[in-house]
Structures are given as C-alpha cells and as structure tokens.
Write an enzyme that holds these catalytic residues in place. Structure first.
Site, PDB file in Angstrom:
ATOM      1  N   HIS A 171       0.829  -1.227   0.025  1.00 21.55           N
ATOM      2  CA  HIS A 171      -0.008  -0.065   0.042  1.00 21.55           C
ATOM      3  C   HIS A 171       0.898   1.282  -0.092  1.00 21.55           C
ATOM      4  O   HIS A 171       0.795   2.065  -0.824  1.00 21.55           O
ATOM      5  CB  HIS A 171      -0.929   0.051   1.241  1.00 21.55           C
ATOM      6  CG  HIS A 171      -1.619   1.228   1.248  1.00 21.55           C
ATOM      7  ND1 HIS A 171      -3.200   1.325   0.946  1.00 21.55           N
ATOM      8  CD2 HIS A 171      -1.392   2.485   2.101  1.00 21.55           C
ATOM      9  CE1 HIS A 171      -3.607   2.436   1.191  1.00 21.55           C
ATOM     10  NE2 HIS A 171      -2.604   3.130   1.893  1.00 21.55           N
ATOM     11  N   GLU A 172       1.697   1.424   0.983  1.00 17.78           N
ATOM     12  CA  GLU A 172       2.538   2.598   1.054  1.00 17.78           C
ATOM     13  C   GLU A 172       3.497   2.779  -0.114  1.00 17.78           C
ATOM     14  O   GLU A 172       3.786   3.835  -0.455  1.00 17.78           O
ATOM     15  CB  GLU A 172       3.373   2.710   2.271  1.00 17.78           C
ATOM     16  CG  GLU A 172       2.544   2.430   3.542  1.00 17.78           C
ATOM     17  CD  GLU A 172       1.523   3.577   4.036  1.00 17.78           C
ATOM     18  OE1 GLU A 172       1.839   4.700   3.463  1.00 17.78           O
ATOM     19  OE2 GLU A 172       0.511   3.068   4.397  1.00 17.78           O
TER      20      GLU A 172
ATOM     21  N   HIS B   1       1.921   4.596  -2.882  1.00 20.34           N
ATOM     22  CA  HIS B   1       1.887   5.958  -2.538  1.00 20.34           C
ATOM     23  C   HIS B   1       3.260   6.444  -3.197  1.00 20.34           C
ATOM     24  O   HIS B   1       3.334   7.467  -3.639  1.00 20.34           O
ATOM     25  CB  HIS B   1       1.912   6.508  -1.047  1.00 20.34           C
ATOM     26  CG  HIS B   1       0.516   6.393  -0.462  1.00 20.34           C
ATOM     27  ND1 HIS B   1      -0.329   7.056  -1.079  1.00 20.34           N
ATOM     28  CD2 HIS B   1      -0.067   5.632   0.520  1.00 20.34           C
ATOM     29  CE1 HIS B   1      -1.667   6.993  -0.105  1.00 20.34           C
ATOM     30  NE2 HIS B   1      -1.444   6.072   0.567  1.00 20.34           N
TER      31      HIS B   1
ATOM     32  N   GLU C  34      -4.604   7.816  -2.552  1.00 22.46           N
ATOM     33  CA  GLU C  34      -5.294   6.537  -2.202  1.00 22.46           C
ATOM     34  C   GLU C  34      -5.733   5.382  -3.436  1.00 22.46           C
ATOM     35  O   GLU C  34      -5.424   4.508  -3.122  1.00 22.46           O
ATOM     36  CB  GLU C  34      -6.511   6.768  -1.214  1.00 22.46           C
ATOM     37  CG  GLU C  34      -6.032   7.404  -0.038  1.00 22.46           C
ATOM     38  CD  GLU C  34      -4.988   6.363   0.940  1.00 22.46           C
ATOM     39  OE1 GLU C  34      -5.013   5.156   0.829  1.00 22.46           O
ATOM     40  OE2 GLU C  34      -4.106   6.806   1.689  1.00 22.46           O
TER      41      GLU C  34
HETATM   42 ZN    ZN Z   1      -2.728   5.530   2.220  1.00 21.65          ZN
END
Ligand code: ZN
Length: 498
Positions: free
Chosen positions: A264-265, A268, A294
C-alpha cells in the site's frame, strides 16, 4: 515585474517553501520513527519557529508581489504556471485568513496531540486524548469559518483532501456502495467459510523484513530513493521525487498485515517518485490529492496485491522465508488473503468491508464539525456506528476510536478519500485492460507495464490538474462508482464461489 522575472522569483520562493516543508517533514518522520519520547519539547519549539517562518514566507510582501505579477500577466503564462498561480492564490487566501498566532499555536497543538494520542492509545484511555480532540475540532471549525465563510465547514474539510469533494457527493457515493456491499456480505455469510487460520503462523520479524525488501523490488521501488522505516501506524512521506519514506509495522503472528501495508505505502511512493522532472521543488511536484494518492496505494494493495496472479508471484518467496507455510497452496493463500469479514480495525480490514469503516468515520466527522456530538460522547457514537454498519461490538477505545492517528494530526475530512480512491482504482483497472492484459502482466512479472501505464496517465502529472480533471482524463470518461461495485461483485463471487 515582467513575466519572466515573476517566474524566476516564483521558482526561488517555491524552493524556499520546499526547504521549510522538507525540514519539518524530516522532523515529523524522525518523531514517528526513532526520536526518544523526551524530544517532544525541543521539536515543538523548532516546529513553532519553522512554521512561523514558513507562514511569513508564504504570506509576506515578496509572495504577494509575485502573485500580483502572475495575476497581471496571467494570459501569458504556460498552463503549468497558470496552475501554480491558481494554487498559490488559493493557498494565500487560506493563510491570510488565519491569524499567524493561531496558525502557529495550532501546529504546536498538533505536535502535542500526536504524542498524547499515542499514549492514550497504548493505555486505551480516550479521556487523555479527549481535550486535544475537542480543541482540534474547534480549531478546524474556526479555520473553516475564517477561510471559507461561504462554505459548509465540513465541505471545507473534505475539499482540503480532495478538491471539489462535498457531502452531497459523499452521500450519493456511499449510498451506492452500501446498496451493493451489504447484500454481497449477506451472501458471503451464507457461503462456505474460507480457512484463514494459518495466516497466524509465526513468521519471524527478520524474515518479514526480507520479504518487504523483495516486495518493494517487485513493485519497482528504487532502493536509492525509497526506504522502509518501522512505526506503530504505517504511512508514507514524500519529500521529493528523490526521497520518499515508507513505513510498516511487523506482527510475528500476522505477516499479511505488514506485507499489504508495504504494498500500500509503496503505491503512494511510486506516485511521488514519478512526478515529471520539470516539477521538481515547485508546488506541482508530488501527488495532487489524498483521493488520487489513495487510488494508487489501494490499487496496488488490493487490485494488484490481492490478485491471484500477484499472490502467485510472491508465494515462492513467502514459503522460502517461512517454510511452515509450505503446507498451504498458492490458491489457499490467495483465498485467505481475501477473506471478507466485518472486523474492528480499519487498516486490517478486508477489501469489501473496508468502505464501511470509512462510512463510520464520515458520519463521525460530520457530527463533530456540525457540533451534533460532544467530544466526551464520541466513543459511544463510534461504538454504536460499528454495531450498526459492521455488526460488531467494540471492546475498548484502543480498538475503537483511538485506532487511527488522523484526527490527532488534524486530518478531519481525510477518510472519505480512501473509499473514493478505491473506487478510482477500479475504474483505472477497467481502462488499463483496454490497453493490455493486466492479469498476464502481473503473472509474468511484468509490473513495469502497470507502472508505465500509471506513470503515463497519473504519476507524471504531479499536481498539474485538479483531481477530478486528472481522473477524467485517465478514464476517458466521468467518474462512475459502478466500476467499483462491479469489480467487488466479480471478485468476491470468484473468491467465495458464490
Ligand atoms: Zn494510504
């Protein structure tokens, strides 16, 4: 001032602003990762001084003269410089509406609130945090009224994270989601349960660190520009396209938690790492909004990361690092990684029930900003909403209202962007599939195709376009949440054999 002079001075000003926010960002990162507890006092002082200087820089005579010149020569500006002028104009109006002492006091309050929240969470004692949250809500309301007296205060909060997002849009969007998710969950409840017990197999932290490294490489994160830190609550800080920090938290008995937080990160980070070179150290560098951010992180975490193909890709590494898992097949791991079940913690929630956690926070924030609920009554409201939306009982504040750091950092209005981002991701997938076989690309270790596509449609633009504009360009159509609900229905029908 000529246009050329104005742009030169703008470049200089934005470089100085970058330097302040870089320095403050490093202090926050240090605070979250390795700084000793006692550092709160000196850091608070430094943050106070730096935010005062940065406030003066962004609202002072030089900034004002530059903005006036940009407005005067607006028609001669390139589209990039027009956007910089617009962003500056908006930012300047916001900063000037808030008296400097209040701005500085708020930044000091947030520094303290972050520490109190951590302590309150550890002790599961909401009472410790309550006065801080009360002050944060009051300040947010006050700032909203000062900056945009013409706007509903909570709409103002939403707009801070996703330009143009309103309660009206949220209500329609969440209404569509609920209408599809609730019946789908009912079907899943009646289906044969998936065995996920083996996911708590002990996976030593040292081995998980190795797995993180491998996953970051698979995702295409360059080691020289992106490192992984360890924290209580994972997050990403992008200082520039040359330096992005991601973080995770390891649990020996829940290796998927860290695995998916890294993915997830990492999503980003990829976004921040791929702004066009010409935007470096300007206001156009980095992601445009939290919703778009997101969309990238959740695209990677769920649409790619929890796909059968991606699980297949990393399965050999998982069993190499944790041989105890070898008795479970790739297929079993994929299914277990996609179990849909109402749970307590948002960051650990599955892809299907996740938006329900967001809806709880949305209802809470709306009530907080409208003043419909007193700070002392917030835990009760939280628990009641969890019962209503997810059907579960919250045992304590640590696993309830204190679980997220956002509010302690002033992030009221942030949460809806997570759900919106998930929906953006599903529409991006549909569009990407028109150009190439996404499943095949993942299966054959060609994530570079996915990255190149996202770079071309989203990442390289930094903050050049407004979020909705950028997404419509990428979709080639207006945003449509039914791509998301269709995606969820297809996926969970496959996972559970409905
Ligand atoms: Zn996030």
């Amino acid at each position: 001032m000529t246009t050329k002079e104005a742009i030169n001075r703008l470049n200089q000003l934005e470089l100085q602003e970058f330097a302040y926010s870089h320095a403050m960002g490093i202090l926050s990162y240090d605070d979250e990762t390795v700084a000793p507890k006692g550092s709160v006092v000196p850091r608070g002082k430094t943050m106070g001084v730096l935010s005062e200087l940065s406030y003066k820089l962004s609202t002072g005579d030089e900034a004002r003269e530059i903005l006036d010149a940009l407005k005067e020569h607006y028609d001669e500006l390139s589209p990039e410089d027009k956007r910089r002028a617009d962003l500056r104009d908006k930012h300047m109006r916001e900063l000037r509406a808030i008296p400097m002492e209040e701005y500085v006091a708020y930044s000091e309050l947030l520094n303290e609130a972050g520490n109190v929240w951590r302590e309150a969470k550890n002790k599961s004692d909401y009472k410790l945090f309550e006065p801080y949250l009360g002050k944060i809500i009051e300040t947010q309301k006050r700032f909203a009224g000062l900056v945009r007296p013409d706007m509903d205060p909570y709409d103002y909060c939403l707009d801070q994270y996703e330009e143009g997002l309103t309660q009206e849009k949220c209500e329609a969007f969440f209404g569509t989601l609920r209408a599809h998710i609730v019946p789908l969950l009912e079907k899943i409840k009646a289906a044969k349960p998936i065995d996920a017990g083996f996911l708590s197999t002990l996976f030593p932290v040292e081995a998980q660190r190795e797995l993180s490294k491998k996953v970051m490489a698979v995702e295409g994160l360059p080691e020289e520009n992106c490192i992984l830190g360890e924290v209580e609550h994972p997050f990403t800080t992008g200082f520039s396209k040359y330096d992005v920090r991601i973080t995770t938290h390891y649990y020996e008995d829940a290796f998927l938690s860290s695995l998916y937080s890294v993915i997830h990160e990492g999503g980003h980070a990829l976004y921040d790492l791929h702004s066009d070179d010409r935007f470096c150290f300007t206001s156009l560098e980095g992601g445009v909004s939290m919703g778009v951010h997101e969309s990238q992180s959740r695209f990677y975490e769920n649409i790619i990361g929890r796909s059968r193909e991606f699980v297949g890709l990393i399965y050999p590494e998982i069993v190499r690092l944790c041989p105890a898992l070898a008795s479970h097949s790739e297929e079993e791991l994929w299914r277990a990684a996609n179990v849909a079940q109402p749970s307590l913690i948002r960051t650990e929630a599955d892809e299907l029930t996740y938006p329900l956690h967001i809806m709880v926070r949305y209802e809470m924030e709306k009530a907080m900003i409208r003043g419909d609920v007193k700070p002392a009554d917030l835990p009760q409201m939280w628990n009641a909403l969890y019962k209503e939306y997810l059907g579960i009982d919250v045992p304590d504040d640590k696993n309830g209202i204190l679980q997220d750091s956002h509010w302690s950092g002033g992030g009221i209005g942030y949460f809806p962007s997570y759900a919106l981002g998930s929906a953006y991701g599903a529409q991006l997938l549909a569009k990407m599939r028109e150009d190439f076989d996404v499943r095949e690309a993942v299966r054959s270790h060609q994530l570079i195709k996915v990255n190149n596509w996202l770079e071309d449609k989203i990442w390289k633009y930094g903050s050049l376009y407004k979020p909705a504009e950028l997404m419509e360009k990428a979709f080639g159509a207006p945003f449509d949440p039914t791509y998301y609900t269709d995606y969820l229905e297809r996926k969970f029908t496959e996972v559970y054999g409905l």
